[in-house]
Write a protein that holds these residues in place. Structure first.
Motif, PDB file in Angstrom:
ATOM      1  N   LYS A   8       0.956  -1.454   0.322  1.00 54.54           N
ATOM      2  CA  LYS A   8      -0.106  -0.266   0.183  1.00 54.54           C
ATOM      3  C   LYS A   8       0.666   1.160   0.164  1.00 54.54           C
ATOM      4  N   THR A  10       0.927   5.696  -0.054  1.00 58.72           N
ATOM      5  CA  THR A  10       0.230   6.621   0.684  1.00 58.72           C
ATOM      6  C   THR A  10       0.092   7.895   0.453  1.00 58.72           C
ATOM      7  N   ASN A  36      -2.885   0.006  -4.923  1.00 58.05           N
ATOM      8  CA  ASN A  36      -3.089   0.110  -3.939  1.00 58.05           C
ATOM      9  C   ASN A  36      -2.662   0.836  -3.485  1.00 58.05           C
ATOM     10  N   GLU A  38      -3.626   4.562  -1.708  1.00 60.19           N
ATOM     11  CA  GLU A  38      -4.550   5.524  -0.112  1.00 60.19           C
ATOM     12  C   GLU A  38      -3.273   7.034  -0.305  1.00 60.19           C
ATOM     13  N   ILE A  40      -3.931  11.584   1.226  1.00 53.48           N
ATOM     14  CA  ILE A  40      -4.391  11.714   2.540  1.00 53.48           C
ATOM     15  C   ILE A  40      -4.110  13.519   1.958  1.00 53.48           C
ATOM     16  N   SER A  60     -13.017   6.693  -3.827  1.00 56.21           N
ATOM     17  CA  SER A  60     -12.678   5.621  -3.025  1.00 56.21           C
ATOM     18  C   SER A  60     -11.054   6.089  -2.294  1.00 56.21           C
ATOM     19  N   ARG A  61     -10.193   6.353  -3.379  1.00 58.01           N
ATOM     20  CA  ARG A  61      -8.841   6.689  -2.586  1.00 58.01           C
ATOM     21  C   ARG A  61      -8.913   7.687  -1.762  1.00 58.01           C
ATOM     22  N   LYS A  63      -9.166  10.889   0.791  1.00 58.00           N
ATOM     23  CA  LYS A  63      -9.738  10.907   2.510  1.00 58.00           C
ATOM     24  C   LYS A  63      -8.969  12.257   2.812  1.00 58.00           C
ATOM     25  N   HIS A  84      -2.695  10.072   9.797  1.00 58.64           N
ATOM     26  CA  HIS A  84      -3.159   9.457   9.286  1.00 58.64           C
ATOM     27  C   HIS A  84      -2.986   8.408   8.032  1.00 58.64           C
ATOM     28  N   ALA A  85      -1.720   8.352   7.853  1.00 57.02           N
ATOM     29  CA  ALA A  85      -1.168   7.386   6.359  1.00 57.02           C
ATOM     30  C   ALA A  85      -1.183   6.211   7.386  1.00 57.02           C
ATOM     31  N   THR A  86      -1.610   4.769   5.891  1.00 55.42           N
ATOM     32  CA  THR A  86      -1.687   3.180   6.767  1.00 55.42           C
ATOM     33  C   THR A  86      -0.886   2.738   5.373  1.00 55.42           C
ATOM     34  N   GLY A  87       0.302   3.592   4.770  1.00 55.60           N
ATOM     35  CA  GLY A  87       0.817   3.173   3.204  1.00 55.60           C
ATOM     36  C   GLY A  87       1.820   2.184   4.263  1.00 55.60           C
TER      37      GLY A  87
END
Length: 318
Positions: A8, A10, A36, A38, A40, A60-61, A63, A84-87
């Motif tokens: 993933k 970000t 994959n 994200e 933000i 959807s990607r 935020k 906030h980042a989850t990658g």
């Protein structure tokens, strides 16, 4: 090699009152072909139409996070990364910049496949300024260690472009990324992180860094320029902990300080010779060896002298 390797990623987009540009940044991030993904956006309590622009974008990607109060540029970076980042991997795209290569992240991830020691992938980017455009350089080799990179600075091929560096998130958290509030807080973090793995180079020009007069990193404030020089002793102190000879570290740090001090003299000269002389004396007081290198390097000494003659002030005059 694992063909299903899809970590993933970000893309962090910190922004503050950049309504004129934020749409381009988000559009270019959403155009990335990597699956994959994200994205933000960290809005540092903008007072312009940034929130309204974000409300119109549905993906959807994406935020959107809005700070309840303005916390400042570096704190906004850090909040995005730590909260906030989850990658597995992260890249920072400031809200006034944009990507031009939709395959950037796809190609960067390919360089990480099968090599868990790769801690970052570095590409090229275009600096877009009123005086003209400049494309950053990267070394000819495919990869390098952080130690090799730090031993080459201030060679311009080894300067990182923040928006063109994909880095591993977990090690970044461990080194307290964005701990510095200096103008070059990104370099202070990225060069320390580079010591912890392999840096891969991707020979692609991936985006545009806009210089438009409102960039914090482009400030000519003498106090901030002087404070920014302090990132180099901090970086090289860490290099010593990773095995760099202490004498080499002090010399390399001084070379970087001398390089950026003479560049700062050009910027500070816009305020006149009183401000310039004060800045130069402050450099001498804080970094004696670096100041000596600045004087003994003909190119640097010439720029300082031209600054004193008012050459750069006249050049900037409308």
């Amino acid at each position: 090699m694992n063909e299903n390797f899809k970590p993933k990623v970000t893309i962090m987009i910190p922004t503050f009152n950049q309504a004129e540009f934020i749409g381009d940044a988000i559009k270019s991030a959403l155009a990335q072909t990597y699956s994959n993904l994200e994205i933000i956006v960290g809005d540092d309590a903008s007072t312009d139409t940034t929130p309204a622009i974000l409300e119109k974008i549905s993906d959807s990607r994406l935020k959107y996070f809005r700070n309840s109060r303005n916390i400042g540029r570096t704190s906004n970076y850090k909040n995005l990364l730590f909260v906030h980042a989850t990658g597995d991997y992260v890249i920072n795209l400031d809200g006034d910049d944009y990507y031009t290569d939709p395959d950037f992240i796809t190609e960067a991830v390919k360089l990480i496949k099968g090599n868990e020691d790769v801690i970052m992938v570095v590409a090229r980017a275009t600096t877009q300024a009123p005086s003209g455009n400049y494309i950053s350089k990267i070394p000819f080799q495919e990869n390098a260690t952080g130690m090799q990179i730090l031993s080459k600075l201030p060679d311009g091929m080894y300067f990182f472009m923040h928006m063109a560096v994909l880095y591993a998130r977990k090690p970044a958290l461990e080194v307290d990324f964005y701990r510095s509030s200096a103008l070059s807080s990104d370099w202070e973090s990225l060069y320390r992180l580079s010591l912890r793995g392999i840096v891969k180079y991707l020979d692609r020009n991936v985006g545009v860094w806009r210089i438009h007069g409102m960039n914090e990193s482009g400030t000519i404030d003498p106090v901030k320029q002087l404070a920014n020089l302090a990132i180099w002793p901090a970086i090289y102190k860490e290099a010593v902990a990773f095995g760099m000879n202490s004498v080499l570290a002090k010399y390399s740090s001084a070379k970087c300080i001398a390089y950026f001090a003479q560049s700062s003299c050009v910027r500070v000269s816009i305020f006149g010779n009183t401000a310039l002389v004060k800045f130069a004396l402050d450099v001498v007081k804080s970094y004696k060896f670096a100041a000596l290198l600045m004087v003994l390097t003909p190119e640097y000494a010439a720029r300082v002298m031209l600054s004193l003659t008012g050459y750069y002030r006249r050049k900037r005059a409308p």
